[in-house]
Design an enzyme around this catalytic site. Structure first.
Site, PDB file in Angstrom:
ATOM      1  N   ASP A  43       2.416  -2.174   7.270  1.00  0.00           N
ATOM      2  CA  ASP A  43       2.914  -0.910   6.734  1.00  0.00           C
ATOM      3  C   ASP A  43       4.441  -0.854   6.813  1.00  0.00           C
ATOM      4  OD1 ASP A  43       3.327   1.820   6.100  1.00  0.00           O
ATOM      5  OD2 ASP A  43       1.399   2.358   6.967  1.00  0.00           O
ATOM      6  N   THR A  79       1.427   5.516   1.888  1.00  0.00           N
ATOM      7  CA  THR A  79       0.547   4.539   2.528  1.00  0.00           C
ATOM      8  C   THR A  79      -0.872   4.561   1.962  1.00  0.00           C
ATOM      9  OG1 THR A  79       1.836   4.549   4.560  1.00  0.00           O
ATOM     10  CG2 THR A  79      -0.468   3.863   4.737  1.00  0.00           C
ATOM     11  N   ASP A 199       6.476   0.607   9.821  1.00  0.00           N
ATOM     12  CA  ASP A 199       6.625   1.945   9.256  1.00  0.00           C
ATOM     13  C   ASP A 199       6.919   2.965  10.350  1.00  0.00           C
ATOM     14  OD1 ASP A 199       5.915   3.861   6.803  1.00  0.00           O
ATOM     15  OD2 ASP A 199       4.883   4.654   8.563  1.00  0.00           O
ATOM     16  N   HIS A 203      10.600   5.071  10.524  1.00  0.00           N
ATOM     17  CA  HIS A 203      10.687   6.516  10.306  1.00  0.00           C
ATOM     18  C   HIS A 203      11.641   7.174  11.295  1.00  0.00           C
ATOM     19  CE1 HIS A 203       8.079   7.512   7.024  1.00  0.00           C
ATOM     20  NE2 HIS A 203       7.050   6.874   7.540  1.00  0.00           N
ATOM     21  N   ASP A 246       2.798  -1.801   1.846  1.00  0.00           N
ATOM     22  CA  ASP A 246       2.458  -0.724   0.938  1.00  0.00           C
ATOM     23  C   ASP A 246       3.648  -0.151   0.189  1.00  0.00           C
ATOM     24  OD1 ASP A 246       3.332   0.052   3.445  1.00  0.00           O
ATOM     25  OD2 ASP A 246       2.051   1.811   3.592  1.00  0.00           O
ATOM     26  N   HIS A 247       4.824  -0.242   0.761  1.00  0.00           N
ATOM     27  CA  HIS A 247       6.015   0.373   0.159  1.00  0.00           C
ATOM     28  C   HIS A 247       7.241  -0.089   0.919  1.00  0.00           C
ATOM     29  CE1 HIS A 247       5.952   2.886   3.724  1.00  0.00           C
ATOM     30  NE2 HIS A 247       4.717   3.288   3.434  1.00  0.00           N
ATOM     31  N   HIS A 361       9.742   7.214   2.624  1.00  0.00           N
ATOM     32  CA  HIS A 361       9.326   6.607   1.358  1.00  0.00           C
ATOM     33  C   HIS A 361       8.679   7.702   0.528  1.00  0.00           C
ATOM     34  CE1 HIS A 361       5.334   6.468   3.344  1.00  0.00           C
ATOM     35  NE2 HIS A 361       6.056   6.164   4.416  1.00  0.00           N
TER      36      HIS A 361
END
Length: 428
Positions: A43, A79, A199, A203, A246-247, A361
């Site tokens: 992630d 996600t 991820d 953050h 995922d991103h 994101h």
């Protein structure tokens, strides 16, 4: 579309060459042992993270196979949206997971990850690759992949787990490896494991920070742990290993916020993002649901209201977004520019979620900062290739090719799968 592996002869010779190896169970690995695909979801691993930080295992894996310029995420770049797109090969407009907590206007319900929604088939459209495999007689073992908890068409993965956020990552890898301690007939042909670490760290710390470097190093070590375990069991030679995210991520700041309710009267618009347990906002986008008159009024008020925000009516959304699901596509979609956040006058400036947010994101999927990682190594991938960017709806087709499965209908392109594999999965 039908995909076929053209490298079976090479695969067979590789397996034969290592047939003297023994799995920990001491069972001989037969020369005809079948191919395996293992997909690792990391992630938030941006497409350029392993260029900016040390990642010897991931770099070595890319050198053995293919690493496209970047992988284009589905929109919105969240996600749940993207891990289910990776599994199904469908855009959100077809699989239904249009956000992390989609609202369904027909059901008048919102998906809740903490409730029964993960195992409620009403929320899940399409056919994930593990269902395709199971229906064609191939075992699939899944560790925490989004959508793997639900029964689809009467079928589940042979092994699956309800999500446990606190389960240590090393234990996740260890369990995946134990799947290959079983006799060959009881091993998975398709396996997947998910880890949120990068991820979560980004953050609260941001892109390009020492903390990002440490997070990349940790997931790189976990991939190394997996590869070493597969090699010790004599499995790696017949494995196609996929590393996907995922991103991407982009830095944000409390100095770059848009107080949307000072720009328009939002009364009459259902906005799930502002029903958060944290407070209304901060968000990269909001999805609004309401009657035509309400939507037209608010859209008119928001047009040109802020230079770093755009409001779209349902009929005006860019075609490349593909999230206009009939029951869940929003009537009004308001999107901030990358690096900006949408809040309201009720957003608590002291809320720890707001004050600690350093990167996020959810922005336009064609923006480079939202680019995801794809690394693939195995018989279907040319060694050391760096093809141009591709959309993540094509990952399902790559897996189907590697396992010689007849794929379900997807939004992927047979020509793209052929391109990424250098012609080893020809379009038919």
């Amino acid at each position: 579309m039908t995909f076929r592996i053209l490298a079976i002869a090479m695969l067979t010779s590789l397996v034969a060459a290592c047939s003297h190896l023994r799995a920990p169970s001491a069972e001989p690995v037969a020369a005809e042992a079948p191919p395996v695909v293992i997909m690792v979801g990391l992630d938030g691993l941006r497409f350029d993270a392993i260029d900016r930080h040390e990642a010897p295992n991931l770099r070595a894996l890319a050198a053995r196979g293919t690493r496209p310029e970047r992988m284009v995420s589905a929109m919105p770049t969240k996600t749940f949206v993207n891990f289910y797109t990776l599994a199904t090969g469908l855009y959100p407009e077809h699989h239904g997971m249009v956000s992390n907590s989609p609202y369904d206007r027909r059901l008048d319900e919102t998906f809740s990850n903490s409730g029964g929604s993960p195992q409620d088939p009403r929320w899940w459209g399409g056919e994930p690759i593990w269902i395709t495999a199971e229906q064609q007689g191939l075992r699939s073992h899944i560790m925490f992949w989004l959508g793997s908890e639900v029964e689809i068409d009467g079928t589940r993965p042979t092994i699956w787990h309800p999500y446990e956020h606190e389960k240590p990552y090393e234990e996740r890898i260890d369990e995946v490896l134990t799947w290959f301690d079983a006799p060959v007939a009881e091993q998975p042909r398709f396996a997947a494991v998910y880890m949120d670490h990068v991820d979560t760290v980004l953050h609260t710390n941001g892109v390009g920070t020492p903390q990002e470097a440490e997070a990349v190093a940790r997931v790189d070590a976990l991939v190394g742990q997996l590869i070493a375990g597969l090699e010790a069991r004599g499995v790696m030679e017949r494995t196609t290993l996929l590393i996907v995210s995922d991103h991407g991520m982009v830095d944000v700041s409390t100095e770059r916020t848009i107080m949307i309710d000072t720009l328009a009267d939002l009364d009459g618009l259902h906005i799930d993002e502002f029903a958060s347990r944290y407070s209304p906002g901060p968000e990269s986008f909001i999805m609004g649901y309401g009657d035509e008159a309400t939507v037209e009024r608010i859209h008119a008020e928001l047009q040109d209201a802020h230079p770093h925000m755009t409001a779209y009516r349902r009929q005006d959304m860019p075609e490349h977004w593909h999230f206009d699901h009939p029951d869940r596509g929003p009537d009004l979609f308001v999107l901030a520019d990358p690096g900006w956040l949408i809040i309201t006058s009720e957003t608590d400036p002291e809320n720890p979620y707001f004050t600690s947010l350093r990167a996020t994101h959810g922005f336009d999927n064609l923006d480079e900062t939202m680019g995801a990682t794809f690394i693939g190594a195995g018989p279907i991938f040319p060694q050391g290739s760096r093809p141009a960017a591709f959309e993540n709806v094509n990952v399902y087709g790559l897996i189907a090719c590697a396992l010689d499965l007849e794929p379900a209908p997807t939004d992927g392109s047979a020509e793209e799968v052929e391109r990424i594999t250098g012609g080893r999965c020809p379009a038919e």
